[in-house]
Design an enzyme around this catalytic site. Structure first.
Site, PDB file in Angstrom:
ATOM      1  N   ASP A 140       0.862  -1.179   0.000  1.00 15.10           N
ATOM      2  CA  ASP A 140       0.000   0.000   0.000  1.00 15.10           C
ATOM      3  C   ASP A 140       0.900   1.230   0.000  1.00 15.10           C
ATOM      4  O   ASP A 140       1.870   1.289   0.757  1.00 15.10           O
ATOM      5  CB  ASP A 140      -0.890  -0.013   1.260  1.00 15.10           C
ATOM      6  CG  ASP A 140      -1.681   1.268   1.444  1.00 15.10           C
ATOM      7  OD1 ASP A 140      -2.418   1.635   0.520  1.00 15.10           O
ATOM      8  OD2 ASP A 140      -1.582   1.883   2.532  1.00 15.10           O
ATOM      9  N   ASP A 142       1.121   5.261   0.623  1.00 16.20           N
ATOM     10  CA  ASP A 142       0.465   6.429   1.210  1.00 16.20           C
ATOM     11  C   ASP A 142       1.387   7.635   1.055  1.00 16.20           C
ATOM     12  O   ASP A 142       2.058   8.057   1.994  1.00 16.20           O
ATOM     13  CB  ASP A 142       0.152   6.150   2.690  1.00 16.20           C
ATOM     14  CG  ASP A 142      -0.607   7.295   3.354  1.00 16.20           C
ATOM     15  OD1 ASP A 142      -0.998   8.239   2.639  1.00 16.20           O
ATOM     16  OD2 ASP A 142      -0.792   7.251   4.579  1.00 16.20           O
ATOM     17  N   GLU A 144       1.926  11.354   0.768  1.00 17.36           N
ATOM     18  CA  GLU A 144       1.252  12.598   1.123  1.00 17.36           C
ATOM     19  C   GLU A 144       2.186  13.793   0.895  1.00 17.36           C
ATOM     20  O   GLU A 144       2.880  14.197   1.819  1.00 17.36           O
ATOM     21  CB  GLU A 144       0.786  12.530   2.576  1.00 17.36           C
ATOM     22  CG  GLU A 144      -0.159  11.357   2.842  1.00 17.36           C
ATOM     23  CD  GLU A 144      -0.726  11.326   4.249  1.00 17.36           C
ATOM     24  OE1 GLU A 144      -0.777  12.381   4.912  1.00 17.36           O
ATOM     25  OE2 GLU A 144      -1.113  10.240   4.686  1.00 17.36           O
ATOM     26  N   TYR A 219     -11.282  11.938   5.874  1.00 14.26           N
ATOM     27  CA  TYR A 219     -11.185  12.495   7.232  1.00 14.26           C
ATOM     28  C   TYR A 219     -10.133  13.589   7.215  1.00 14.26           C
ATOM     29  O   TYR A 219      -9.520  13.854   6.175  1.00 14.26           O
ATOM     30  CB  TYR A 219     -10.866  11.412   8.266  1.00 14.26           C
ATOM     31  CG  TYR A 219      -9.852  10.368   7.852  1.00 14.26           C
ATOM     32  CD1 TYR A 219      -8.498  10.678   7.766  1.00 14.26           C
ATOM     33  CD2 TYR A 219     -10.244   9.072   7.561  1.00 14.26           C
ATOM     34  CE1 TYR A 219      -7.558   9.719   7.398  1.00 14.26           C
ATOM     35  CE2 TYR A 219      -9.324   8.096   7.190  1.00 14.26           C
ATOM     36  CZ  TYR A 219      -7.983   8.427   7.117  1.00 14.26           C
ATOM     37  OH  TYR A 219      -7.061   7.468   6.753  1.00 14.26           O
TER      38      TYR A 219
END
Length: 376
Positions: A140, A142, A144, A219
């Protein structure tokens, strides 16, 4: 009669050969993914406390990026955690354990790591080597964020837009090589920001073909222009039809070419709080004065909600709960059982892949995971 008897004997034989604990202990029934992020970066994980029968996936967060490679930052604890998490498959043989690379604090080197074909291949090989070595189930990413500033000091450049896609291509190729060796299927996923700007800086409609699923981080929204707002609301609220919401994010990603059946909807197992300048409208839409502590949901439910002046409200339009303290003008936004139920209903209605959440041990008593299990 004889044919039925033979069929019964065969069925009993198959059941007797199944691994112990597999009967009635498989992943959450149905077609939906239930994905929990587990924070291994903190040290040893209390794997024995994980209610693994209610999960389909555990995302192990995080693996770092250094010198164009995926790197385990603390080999001693990471290797122990992988061993303990793999043992959970004795209870849930269908469980997938996937390494999550990056995160907010460890995304500064992605842009350099995937800048050239050579560096991308090296990065992909290093990520898949961790999967191979510890007998895990996939990768995965991620990041950012590609093409945009995330944490202060992060490297980013315009080329990130195309290199983000090419990174997944390289990872998919390396995972397929491993699959050819082992005969096992490996999954490739990503966690993505929920904003339109994330979509604008990526090629979601192109790169999705390399991915098994895409988790939209619905979120950490907050209000518009420095105001107090919900942080994990399902729909828009107040007079702002263009305010950030899970529904808006999902619709934007679908419009960008991501198939609904690959989208994971995000739930927050923690609260975020702010002090508002005014008590008007219970602080919603008012100017932020400062950030205040939110806390994990177990703590909120057991010690904060409707205690010490923290009154619970539910925004019917947003499908989101919040606490407001009229004396201190503090508002805490979070997910609870009611909003989780609404999110699960949304997943079913729009035929999404499932639901994921950050982070498992923010709700150690399992209030919210229990609701997910009931609702999906």
């Amino acid at each position: 009669m004889l044919l039925r008897l033979k069929s019964l004997i065969i069925l009993m034989l198959i059941v007797s050969l199944m691994p112990a604990g597999s009967i009635g202990q498989s992943a959450t029934p149905g077609k939906y993914k239930v994905i929990g992020y587990v924070g291994g970066f903190r040290g040893l994980v209390a794997a024995e406390q994980i209610d693994v029968q209610k999960l389909t996936h555990i995302m192990y967060a995080f693996v770092n990026v250094k010198d164009s490679l995926a790197v385990l930052t603390n080999l001693a604890t990471d290797s122990t955690n992988f061993r303990k998490l793999n043992l959970l498959k004795l209870k849930n043989p269908d469980l997938k354990i996937i390494i999550s690379i990056g995160g907010w604090a460890w995304s500064e080197n992605f842009s350099d790591a995937v800048l050239t074909e050579t560096s991308r291949q090296a990065f992909a090989r290093s990520a898949v080597e961790i999967v191979r070595q510890y007998n895990l189930d996939g990768v995965d990413i991620d990041w950012e964020y590609p093409g945009m500033p995330g944490e202060e000091g992060n490297v980013y450049r315009p080329e990130d837009k195309q290199n983000f896609t090419l990174m997944f291509k390289s990872c998919r190729e390396e995972l397929d090589k491993l699959a050819a060796e082992t005969g096992k299927k490996y999954e490739l996923a990503t966690a993505v920001g929920g904003s339109q700007s994330f979509i604008d800086h990526t090629e979601m409609g192109v790169l999705e073909k390399y991915l098994d699923f895409i988790n939209i981080m619905t979120y950490d929204y907050g209000g518009k222009n420095g105001t107090v707002g919900h942080h994990t609301n399902l729909y828009a609220y107040g007079d702002f039809e263009d305010v950030s919401s899970a529904d808006r994010s999902v619709r934007n990603f679908i419009a960008a070419g991501v198939p609904p059946h690959k989208i994971g909807l995000g739930a927050a197992f923690y609260g975020k709080g702010w002090q508002a300048e005014s008590a008007v409208n219970n602080g919603l839409g008012q100017k932020r004065v400062k950030t205040v502590q939110g806390g994990g949901y177990t703590k909120l439910k057991d010690t904060v909600i409707n205690q010490n002046g923290n009154v619970r409200y539910f925004d019917k339009k947003a499908k989101a709960p919040y606490l407001f303290n009229a004396a201190t003008h503090t508002l805490i936004s979070y997910d609870d059982e009611k909003s989780i139920k609404a999110k699960c209903k949304y997943v079913k209605k729009h035929k999404l892949a499932g639901i994921f959440f950050w982070e498992y041990f923010n709700d150690p008593k399992g209030y919210l995971l229990g609701q997910i299990d009931k609702s999906l």
